[in-house]
Design an enzyme around this catalytic site. Sequence first.
Site, PDB file in Angstrom:
ATOM      1  N   GLU A  28      -5.608  -4.888  10.783  1.00 20.66           N
ATOM      2  CA  GLU A  28      -4.593  -3.893  10.959  1.00 20.66           C
ATOM      3  C   GLU A  28      -4.737  -3.257  12.327  1.00 20.66           C
ATOM      4  O   GLU A  28      -5.746  -2.299  12.307  1.00 20.66           O
ATOM      5  CB  GLU A  28      -4.410  -3.022   9.884  1.00 20.66           C
ATOM      6  CG  GLU A  28      -4.212  -3.665   8.530  1.00 20.66           C
ATOM      7  CD  GLU A  28      -3.715  -2.400   7.511  1.00 20.66           C
ATOM      8  OE1 GLU A  28      -2.535  -2.912   6.937  1.00 20.66           O
ATOM      9  OE2 GLU A  28      -4.215  -1.274   7.300  1.00 20.66           O
ATOM     10  N   GLY A  42       2.585  -1.174   4.172  1.00 18.33           N
ATOM     11  CA  GLY A  42       2.529   0.069   4.045  1.00 18.33           C
ATOM     12  C   GLY A  42       4.183   0.601   3.697  1.00 18.33           C
ATOM     13  O   GLY A  42       4.797   0.311   2.428  1.00 18.33           O
ATOM     14  N   GLU A  79      -7.169   4.999   8.175  1.00 16.70           N
ATOM     15  CA  GLU A  79      -6.549   6.162   7.623  1.00 16.70           C
ATOM     16  C   GLU A  79      -7.908   6.945   7.246  1.00 16.70           C
ATOM     17  O   GLU A  79      -8.277   8.228   7.389  1.00 16.70           O
ATOM     18  CB  GLU A  79      -5.429   6.139   6.776  1.00 16.70           C
ATOM     19  CG  GLU A  79      -4.088   6.279   7.535  1.00 16.70           C
ATOM     20  CD  GLU A  79      -2.878   5.493   6.990  1.00 16.70           C
ATOM     21  OE1 GLU A  79      -2.842   5.673   5.622  1.00 16.70           O
ATOM     22  OE2 GLU A  79      -1.935   5.023   7.713  1.00 16.70           O
ATOM     23  N   ASN A  97       0.835  -1.338  -0.008  1.00 15.40           N
ATOM     24  CA  ASN A  97       0.145  -0.152   0.029  1.00 15.40           C
ATOM     25  C   ASN A  97       1.017   1.371  -0.151  1.00 15.40           C
ATOM     26  O   ASN A  97       1.419   1.611   0.912  1.00 15.40           O
ATOM     27  CB  ASN A  97      -0.893   0.020   1.232  1.00 15.40           C
ATOM     28  CG  ASN A  97      -1.778   1.220   1.358  1.00 15.40           C
ATOM     29  OD1 ASN A  97      -1.886   1.898   0.485  1.00 15.40           O
ATOM     30  ND2 ASN A  97      -2.428   1.312   2.574  1.00 15.40           N
ATOM     31  N   TRP A  98       0.943   1.904  -1.193  1.00 17.52           N
ATOM     32  CA  TRP A  98       1.915   3.120  -1.240  1.00 17.52           C
ATOM     33  C   TRP A  98       1.319   4.263  -0.578  1.00 17.52           C
ATOM     34  O   TRP A  98       2.135   5.106  -0.503  1.00 17.52           O
ATOM     35  CB  TRP A  98       2.333   3.414  -2.747  1.00 17.52           C
ATOM     36  CG  TRP A  98       3.485   2.583  -3.289  1.00 17.52           C
ATOM     37  CD1 TRP A  98       4.012   1.268  -2.730  1.00 17.52           C
ATOM     38  CD2 TRP A  98       4.122   2.595  -4.547  1.00 17.52           C
ATOM     39  NE1 TRP A  98       4.878   0.772  -3.457  1.00 17.52           N
ATOM     40  CE2 TRP A  98       5.027   1.459  -4.563  1.00 17.52           C
ATOM     41  CE3 TRP A  98       4.084   3.193  -5.479  1.00 17.52           C
ATOM     42  CZ2 TRP A  98       5.861   1.271  -5.674  1.00 17.52           C
ATOM     43  CZ3 TRP A  98       4.650   3.035  -6.853  1.00 17.52           C
ATOM     44  CH2 TRP A  98       5.725   1.979  -6.666  1.00 17.52           C
ATOM     45  N   LYS A  99       0.029   4.321  -0.261  1.00 16.51           N
ATOM     46  CA  LYS A  99      -0.479   5.325   0.381  1.00 16.51           C
ATOM     47  C   LYS A  99      -0.245   6.571  -0.525  1.00 16.51           C
ATOM     48  O   LYS A  99      -0.238   6.606  -1.597  1.00 16.51           O
ATOM     49  CB  LYS A  99      -0.114   5.622   1.599  1.00 16.51           C
ATOM     50  CG  LYS A  99      -0.368   4.298   2.439  1.00 16.51           C
ATOM     51  CD  LYS A  99      -0.051   4.755   4.117  1.00 16.51           C
ATOM     52  CE  LYS A  99      -0.122   3.249   4.701  1.00 16.51           C
ATOM     53  NZ  LYS A  99       0.030   3.117   6.452  1.00 16.51           N
ATOM     54  N   SER A 104       3.214  -2.090  10.344  1.00 14.95           N
ATOM     55  CA  SER A 104       4.749  -2.213  10.478  1.00 14.95           C
ATOM     56  C   SER A 104       5.361  -3.249   9.968  1.00 14.95           C
ATOM     57  O   SER A 104       6.466  -3.766  10.855  1.00 14.95           O
ATOM     58  CB  SER A 104       4.991  -1.668  11.934  1.00 14.95           C
ATOM     59  OG  SER A 104       4.377  -0.636  12.273  1.00 14.95           O
ATOM     60  N   GLY A 162       2.444   1.881  10.860  1.00 12.89           N
ATOM     61  CA  GLY A 162       3.361   3.208  10.861  1.00 12.89           C
ATOM     62  C   GLY A 162       4.112   3.452  12.451  1.00 12.89           C
ATOM     63  O   GLY A 162       4.759   4.586  12.212  1.00 12.89           O
ATOM     64  N   HIS A 165      -9.612   1.341   5.138  1.00 10.75           N
ATOM     65  CA  HIS A 165      -8.300   1.538   6.018  1.00 10.75           C
ATOM     66  C   HIS A 165      -8.559   2.490   7.094  1.00 10.75           C
ATOM     67  O   HIS A 165      -9.383   3.421   7.040  1.00 10.75           O
ATOM     68  CB  HIS A 165      -7.232   1.956   5.027  1.00 10.75           C
ATOM     69  CG  HIS A 165      -5.933   1.986   5.629  1.00 10.75           C
ATOM     70  ND1 HIS A 165      -5.425   3.021   6.158  1.00 10.75           N
ATOM     71  CD2 HIS A 165      -5.014   0.978   5.377  1.00 10.75           C
ATOM     72  CE1 HIS A 165      -4.264   2.690   6.727  1.00 10.75           C
ATOM     73  NE2 HIS A 165      -4.002   1.460   6.153  1.00 10.75           N
TER      74      HIS A 165
HETATM   75  P1  PGA Z   1       2.943   0.260   7.628  1.00 10.61           P
HETATM   76  O1  PGA Z   1       1.404   0.593   6.841  1.00 10.61           O
HETATM   77  O2  PGA Z   1       3.424  -1.111   7.119  1.00 10.61           O
HETATM   78  O3  PGA Z   1       3.407   1.428   6.941  1.00 10.61           O
HETATM   79  O4  PGA Z   1       2.576   0.369   9.024  1.00 10.61           O
HETATM   80  C1  PGA Z   1       0.343  -0.595   6.660  1.00 10.61           C
HETATM   81  C2  PGA Z   1      -0.932  -0.065   6.409  1.00 10.61           C
HETATM   82  O5  PGA Z   1      -1.620   1.026   6.651  1.00 10.61           O
HETATM   83  O6  PGA Z   1      -1.801  -0.931   5.564  1.00 10.61           O
END
Ligand code: PGA
Length: 246
Positions: A160, A223, A94, A9-11, A202, A166, A92
């Site tokens: 998640e 991510g 976010e 997931n490149w966000k 993470s 993160g 997600h």
């Molecule tokens: P992260 O993000 O690996 O940077 O913790 C995972 C995600 O939000 O899907």
Amino acid sequence: MTRPLVVGNWKMHGDGSWLPRLSAIADMAAATPSLDIAICVPAPLIHRAAALRPAIAIGGQDCHAAPQGAFTGGVSAAMLYEAGARLAIVGHSERRQAGDDDMAIAAKVAAAHAAGLRVILCVGEDAAQREAGTATQVACGQLERGLAMRSAGELVVAYEPVWAIGSGQIPSAEDVAPVTAGLRATLAGLGRPDVPLLYGGSVTAGSVAALMTDDALNGFLVGQSSLDPDSFANIAVAVQQACSIR
Ligand code: PGA
């Protein structure tokens, strides 16, 4: 048997200069033929990413619930599909923090399915909910409500924990197991026992082996570590190794 799956997931990272990274990831995916690999890129990159015809799936991140309309800034599921995406991440944390509630998420799941996208539905508790001992209840409730519209379509569930995203804080397999067992039971109750279940938060190559001791898991949603092709490839190799000794 459910094929292992590793999704990046490149966000909100990446522009045209990042396309070679996708080619590099696709080339390295040849070393892990027993896995399915996908990268979810920012919407403006989908078309060019898919045009590379990489040997990995290209996905979008989130979609609007409506097929079209006066929604400034919105991108419909059909638009994602037409651009070349074959997956979408829905629910997600976010996006939940930005205002998506369970009803909105259920509508997005149904819209993505109607457009032919494979949905990665994200669920997970925050730090206070884990502290309160309600992690399993929260994640399973989000799963049930996210699927409230009972749309037929391909589904992946990503567990998640919000506090792990993160943060560099990785739960132990023992922390994760009750939640993944609950999610598996919920999926079985919904008649979807074969849905791949991913862990996200993470993830690094070093954390894969311990987490994969949980048989309920089929892979990872990654991510930060998906931004660098070598780090991502190392995760894929570690998943393949972990699967081979199961
Ligand atoms: P992260 O993000 O690996 O940077 O913790 C995972 C995600 O939000 O899907």
